[in-house]
Design a protein around this motif. Sequence first.
Motif, PDB file in Angstrom:
ATOM      1  N   HIS A 122      -9.797   8.945   0.901  1.00 47.94           N
ATOM      2  CA  HIS A 122     -10.563   8.143   1.857  1.00 47.94           C
ATOM      3  C   HIS A 122      -9.615   7.214   2.630  1.00 47.94           C
ATOM      4  CE1 HIS A 122     -14.265   9.754   0.286  1.00 47.94           C
ATOM      5  NE2 HIS A 122     -13.863   9.442  -0.925  1.00 47.94           N
ATOM      6  N   GLU A 123      -9.350   6.034   2.102  1.00 48.96           N
ATOM      7  CA  GLU A 123      -8.515   5.072   2.814  1.00 48.96           C
ATOM      8  C   GLU A 123      -7.194   4.874   2.078  1.00 48.96           C
ATOM      9  OE1 GLU A 123     -11.184   1.737   3.385  1.00 48.96           O
ATOM     10  OE2 GLU A 123     -11.966   2.642   5.220  1.00 48.96           O
ATOM     11  N   TRP A 124      -6.480   3.786   2.407  1.00 52.71           N
ATOM     12  CA  TRP A 124      -5.157   3.528   1.847  1.00 52.71           C
ATOM     13  C   TRP A 124      -5.318   2.834   0.491  1.00 52.71           C
ATOM     14  CZ3 TRP A 124      -0.549   5.005   1.357  1.00 52.71           C
ATOM     15  CH2 TRP A 124       0.521   4.163   1.081  1.00 52.71           C
ATOM     16  N   ALA A 125      -5.228   3.630  -0.575  1.00 55.02           N
ATOM     17  CA  ALA A 125      -5.551   3.153  -1.923  1.00 55.02           C
ATOM     18  C   ALA A 125      -4.704   1.977  -2.400  1.00 55.02           C
ATOM     19  CB  ALA A 125      -5.445   4.315  -2.920  1.00 55.02           C
ATOM     20  N   PRO A 126      -3.400   1.917  -2.115  1.00 57.01           N
ATOM     21  CA  PRO A 126      -2.612   0.794  -2.633  1.00 57.01           C
ATOM     22  C   PRO A 126      -3.045  -0.573  -2.121  1.00 57.01           C
ATOM     23  CG  PRO A 126      -1.170   2.611  -2.043  1.00 57.01           C
ATOM     24  CD  PRO A 126      -2.537   2.954  -1.526  1.00 57.01           C
ATOM     25  N   GLU A 127      -3.842  -0.618  -1.057  1.00 49.97           N
ATOM     26  CA  GLU A 127      -4.294  -1.909  -0.542  1.00 49.97           C
ATOM     27  C   GLU A 127      -5.808  -1.920  -0.345  1.00 49.97           C
ATOM     28  OE1 GLU A 127      -1.845  -3.682   2.572  1.00 49.97           O
ATOM     29  OE2 GLU A 127      -0.355  -2.111   2.225  1.00 49.97           O
ATOM     30  N   GLU A 128      -6.514  -1.305  -1.279  1.00 47.99           N
ATOM     31  CA  GLU A 128      -7.967  -1.156  -1.150  1.00 47.99           C
ATOM     32  C   GLU A 128      -8.683  -2.492  -1.031  1.00 47.99           C
ATOM     33  OE1 GLU A 128     -11.657   0.505  -3.921  1.00 47.99           O
ATOM     34  OE2 GLU A 128      -9.593   1.012  -4.420  1.00 47.99           O
ATOM     35  N   ARG A 129      -8.328  -3.452  -1.880  1.00 43.62           N
ATOM     36  CA  ARG A 129      -9.033  -4.745  -1.884  1.00 43.62           C
ATOM     37  C   ARG A 129      -8.029  -5.897  -1.971  1.00 43.62           C
ATOM     38  NH1 ARG A 129     -13.867  -4.878  -6.069  1.00 43.62           N
ATOM     39  NH2 ARG A 129     -14.484  -6.566  -4.683  1.00 43.62           N
ATOM     40  N   THR A 130      -7.023  -5.832  -1.126  1.00 42.68           N
ATOM     41  CA  THR A 130      -5.958  -6.823  -1.215  1.00 42.68           C
ATOM     42  C   THR A 130      -6.374  -8.208  -0.740  1.00 42.68           C
ATOM     43  OG1 THR A 130      -5.143  -5.924   0.880  1.00 42.68           O
ATOM     44  CG2 THR A 130      -3.989  -5.261  -1.124  1.00 42.68           C
ATOM     45  N   GLN A 131      -7.601  -8.352  -0.231  1.00 43.44           N
ATOM     46  CA  GLN A 131      -8.079  -9.693   0.108  1.00 43.44           C
ATOM     47  C   GLN A 131      -8.361 -10.521  -1.148  1.00 43.44           C
ATOM     48  OE1 GLN A 131      -9.692  -6.854   0.493  1.00 43.44           O
ATOM     49  NE2 GLN A 131     -11.920  -7.069   0.425  1.00 43.44           N
ATOM     50  N   LEU A 132      -8.427  -9.860  -2.310  1.00 43.57           N
ATOM     51  CA  LEU A 132      -8.673 -10.535  -3.587  1.00 43.57           C
ATOM     52  C   LEU A 132      -7.356 -10.718  -4.332  1.00 43.57           C
ATOM     53  CD1 LEU A 132     -11.845  -8.571  -4.789  1.00 43.57           C
ATOM     54  CD2 LEU A 132     -11.754 -10.748  -3.552  1.00 43.57           C
ATOM     55  N   ASN A 192      -6.313  -1.394   5.551  1.00 45.08           N
ATOM     56  CA  ASN A 192      -7.424  -0.476   5.803  1.00 45.08           C
ATOM     57  C   ASN A 192      -8.288  -0.936   6.966  1.00 45.08           C
ATOM     58  OD1 ASN A 192      -7.170   1.696   3.907  1.00 45.08           O
ATOM     59  ND2 ASN A 192      -7.619   0.243   2.285  1.00 45.08           N
ATOM     60  N   GLN A 193      -8.459  -2.223   7.129  1.00 50.96           N
ATOM     61  CA  GLN A 193      -9.216  -2.725   8.276  1.00 50.96           C
ATOM     62  C   GLN A 193      -8.422  -2.563   9.566  1.00 50.96           C
ATOM     63  OE1 GLN A 193     -10.219  -6.709   7.042  1.00 50.96           O
ATOM     64  NE2 GLN A 193     -11.983  -6.034   5.843  1.00 50.96           N
TER      65      GLN A 193
END
Length: 358
Positions: free
Chosen positions: A97-107, A261-262
């Motif tokens: 799907h998207e770029w897994a190493p930075e899936e939720r790097t806002q946390l 990803n955004q």
Amino acid sequence: MREAGDVTTLGFGGRPEGAVEHLEIDSTLASLPQTFSGVALLALRRHRRVELAAPAVQAALRLLEGRHFDVIIANEARALPLAHKVAAGAAIWGDMHEWAPEERTQLLSWRLLVAPHMRYVCRTYLPRTEAVTTVNQSIADLYDQQFGLRTEVVRNSLPDSGLAVSPLDGARIRLVHSGGAVPGRNIESIIEAVRELDDRFTLDLFLVEARDGGRYLAKLKHLAGDSDRITFHPPVAPAALPVTLNAFDIGVYQLPPATTNQRLALPNKFFDFVQARLGLVFGPSEEIARLIREHDLGRVTADFAAGSLTAALRDLTPEQVAEFKTNADRAASILSSEADEAVTRGILRRLLGRSAGA
């Protein structure tokens, strides 16, 4: 998928349409280790010890015991270790799907604990995975450059709706936005922009309430105030969106790039708007901006601020809007799922042929 054979699904929730069998995992089980020992192993970078330790993964291993498949599709990076564990010679397709190493790097917790593990998973398993796909070329290039792959692209596109371009309503320009009422989506900038525009512009919002008890949606309604040019509608099913949105003129979207990803996003709503035969006015996200300019679908704002959206909309004429809608109609078949389905069929033929020859 059904064209290629019988599909067995494994995951949370009920059986998806088209599956001949579904192995359901209890939705209360975590897909990442959350015990003290599991978190400690993540912190100590003991990746191999933790890759199959999550409760949901352990439940999946029990459900899959003794079963054999021709092709296994791992849905996102965290499913790769499980897929390789149970493959027993089956070909594996990693749908990232998207770029897994930075899936939720806002946390912060995700950056410190999970991101290194996702990089380990990608580095360890993707080169051993027969097919790897992601949602656009920019993200595919990242996988190829950092993990030595040949990643293919399967976009989140839609079938060509075949809809006709809806006529304009005189000089009125009907803006529309659909999606989740999720904090961080910057929907307030759209409302603020419309409140600064003249009476030619209306805004209709089809929003899905977030898991915050509706607080963000209530904030948006308060921001819209008593404006008779801004209307909130109940959400509609994804399959019904193109038909519903077809009554409007311009789809608007402004998501600031807080993550990779955004920054590289090519979201579903882009394809919803194109299949609805709308013009587009979006923020300058790289993939979206490239396609808008390539097909002359509308305008790209200077940045993600409300003022930039106002500036991009203010001088639009009905003639320009009509041209953008016509261009969306011309591009609808090119940007439809037909090309993506061809990629999917090609991957399945290749993997099934590899399994048959194994």
